[in-house]
Design a protein around this motif. Structure first.
Motif, mmCIF file in Angstrom:
data_model
loop_
_atom_site.group_PDB
_atom_site.id
_atom_site.type_symbol
_atom_site.label_atom_id
_atom_site.label_comp_id
_atom_site.label_asym_id
_atom_site.label_seq_id
_atom_site.Cartn_x
_atom_site.Cartn_y
_atom_site.Cartn_z
ATOM 1 N N LEU A 28 30.824 -48.336 13.927
ATOM 2 C CA LEU A 28 31.640 -49.497 14.297
ATOM 3 C C LEU A 28 33.113 -49.244 14.002
ATOM 4 N N GLN A 31 35.384 -48.004 16.779
ATOM 5 C CA GLN A 31 35.617 -48.833 17.954
ATOM 6 C C GLN A 31 37.029 -49.416 17.941
ATOM 7 N N LYS A 32 37.580 -49.556 19.137
ATOM 8 C CA LYS A 32 38.920 -50.117 19.284
ATOM 9 C C LYS A 32 38.941 -51.552 18.762
ATOM 10 N N PHE A 34 38.747 -52.402 15.566
ATOM 11 C CA PHE A 34 38.168 -52.488 14.221
ATOM 12 C C PHE A 34 39.289 -52.457 13.194
ATOM 13 N N PHE A 55 37.825 -57.547 12.837
ATOM 14 C CA PHE A 55 38.301 -57.010 14.107
ATOM 15 C C PHE A 55 39.569 -57.744 14.500
ATOM 16 N N SER A 60 37.434 -57.751 20.888
ATOM 17 C CA SER A 60 37.244 -56.424 20.295
ATOM 18 C C SER A 60 35.878 -56.326 19.619
ATOM 19 N N TYR A 61 35.495 -57.368 18.914
ATOM 20 C CA TYR A 61 34.188 -57.371 18.240
ATOM 21 C C TYR A 61 33.062 -57.279 19.252
ATOM 22 N N ALA A 64 32.901 -53.933 20.818
ATOM 23 C CA ALA A 64 32.477 -52.907 19.856
ATOM 24 C C ALA A 64 30.962 -52.773 19.784
#
Length: 93
Positions: A28, A31-32, A34, A55, A60-61, A64
């Protein structure tokens, strides 16, 4: 935004669970959007564990959780969570 995910894990199962939890956080974290993660054990109930994720925003969450490596590593672990709402927006800016 932040996410609070709680798990009920027997003390004898926590070592293996901790390894899976670390792998989920690692994937996780790539991921962008985070920002951060924390894990902890409840001081009054040692079988109650928590994972908090931060996040940049709810988009974004949600994004992700979509990549294949996240579905393979993190989603199976997250499916063991206590069934309750997990995503929160920040109120104190």
């Amino acid at each position: 935004m932040f996410v609070v995910i709680r798990f009920r894990v027997g003390e004898s199962e926590q070592a293996g669970f901790g390894e899976r939890l670390r792998a989920a956080v690692d994937v996780l974290a790539l991921q962008k959007g985070f920002v951060a993660a924390r894990t902890g054990r409840n001081v009054d109930d040692p079988e109650l564990l928590a994972l908090t994720l931060e996040f940049e925003n709810v988009g974004s969450y949600r994004r992700a959780l979509s990549p294949y490596d996240v579905k393979l590593t993190a989603v199976p672990l997250l499916s063991q969570a206590i069934d309750e709402p997990t995503a929160y927006e920040d109120l104190l800016m």
